[in-house]
Design an enzyme around this catalytic site. Structure first.
Site, short mmCIF file in Angstrom:
data_model
loop_
_atom_site.label_atom_id
_atom_site.label_comp_id
_atom_site.label_asym_id
_atom_site.label_seq_id
_atom_site.Cartn_x
_atom_site.Cartn_y
_atom_site.Cartn_z
N ASP A 103 0.83 -1.21 0.00
CA ASP A 103 0.00 0.00 0.00
C ASP A 103 0.87 1.25 0.00
O ASP A 103 0.69 2.14 -0.82
CB ASP A 103 -0.95 0.00 1.21
CG ASP A 103 -0.27 -0.32 2.53
OD1 ASP A 103 0.97 -0.47 2.56
OD2 ASP A 103 -0.98 -0.41 3.55
N ASP A 106 7.11 4.04 3.34
CA ASP A 106 7.37 5.20 4.18
C ASP A 106 8.89 5.30 4.37
O ASP A 106 9.59 5.82 3.50
CB ASP A 106 6.59 4.97 5.49
CG ASP A 106 6.66 6.13 6.47
OD1 ASP A 106 7.28 7.14 6.18
OD2 ASP A 106 6.06 6.00 7.56
N ASP A 162 -5.04 1.94 7.61
CA ASP A 162 -5.81 2.11 8.83
C ASP A 162 -5.21 3.13 9.78
O ASP A 162 -4.02 3.47 9.69
CB ASP A 162 -5.90 0.78 9.57
CG ASP A 162 -4.58 0.42 10.25
OD1 ASP A 162 -3.54 0.41 9.55
OD2 ASP A 162 -4.57 0.19 11.47
N ARG A 168 -9.87 1.24 7.05
CA ARG A 168 -9.41 0.48 5.88
C ARG A 168 -10.46 0.40 4.78
O ARG A 168 -10.16 0.25 3.61
CB ARG A 168 -9.04 -0.96 6.27
CG ARG A 168 -7.84 -1.08 7.20
CD ARG A 168 -7.39 -2.54 7.25
NE ARG A 168 -6.52 -2.81 8.39
CZ ARG A 168 -5.22 -2.57 8.41
NH1 ARG A 168 -4.62 -2.04 7.37
NH2 ARG A 168 -4.50 -2.86 9.49
#
Ligand code: 5GP
Ligand code: MG
Length: 180
Positions: A103, A106, A162, A168
């Site tokens: 997803d 980072d 989330d 989500r």
């Protein structure tokens, strides 16, 4: 799309479902051009990537396999930078073309670890598909082969992502805000 609350935090609209769909279409096209015929294994990183994976793979019209792995590196709204074991991978990856589906990338710590583990299992090539990327937080040394959006270093929810287990199921992506 208006301002929403998830748990104890407030979020503002950031990326619409329509814009996400466009990018997923483009990524699916790129992957198809590159990898059709290689019978790749898509490895989806649970939990967050389940929505992106489901949308992405349904746009692919060539033979592929789909598998899921899980590990934890995140709690609350700041990255702990801690990565634990990878669980759930049952496929033999020897000589296989692998595409890891995430997803969001980072710091890149999670993905760096996953890449190492998958290479160790004999994959012939490991490519990365990520819907979202935070370049200002990134400390990794790998390339993201297929990317949707580069975004600022702010916490987001929705489309699989989330906040403390909530959010989500939101079709759009929202960004955290101090305003309430
Ligand atoms: P990294 O190891 O790259 O720092 O972290 C990757 C994981 O942190 C992602 O798979 C995701 O679970 C989580 N993460 C990073 N940024 C965000 C964010 O803005 N929102 C949410 N919900 N999760 C995030
Ligand atoms: Mg994730």
């Amino acid at each position: 799309m208006g301002k929403i609350q998830v748990g104890d935090k407030h979020f503002i609209p950031f990326i619409t479902a329509q814009l996400i769909r466009q990018e997923v279409d483009r990524i699916a096209l790129e992957i198809s051009r590159d990898l059709a015929g290689t019978r790749p294994v898509f490895i989806s990183v649970l939990n967050g990537a389940f929505v992106f994976t489901a949308d992405l793979v349904r746009r692919l019209r060539f033979d592929c396999q789909i598998s899921f792995i899980k590990l934890a590196s995140y709690s609350g709204s700041t990255s702990t930078g801690q990565v634990t074991e990878l669980v759930g991978l049952n496929e033999d990856l020897t000589g296989r073309q692998v595409v890891v589906v995430e997803d969001i990338i980072d710091t890149g710590i999670t993905m760096g670890k996953i890449i190492d583990i998958l290479r160790g299992k004999g994959a012939s090539e490991v490519r990365i598909a990520a819907l979202l990327f935070k370049p200002d937080a990134f400390m990794g040394h790998f390339r993201i082969d297929y990317l949707g959006f580069s975004i600022p270093n702010e916490f987001i929810v929705g489309y699989g992502l989330d906040y403390n287990g909530l959010g989500r199921n939101l079709p759009d992506i929202y960004q955290i805000t101090d305003e309430s």
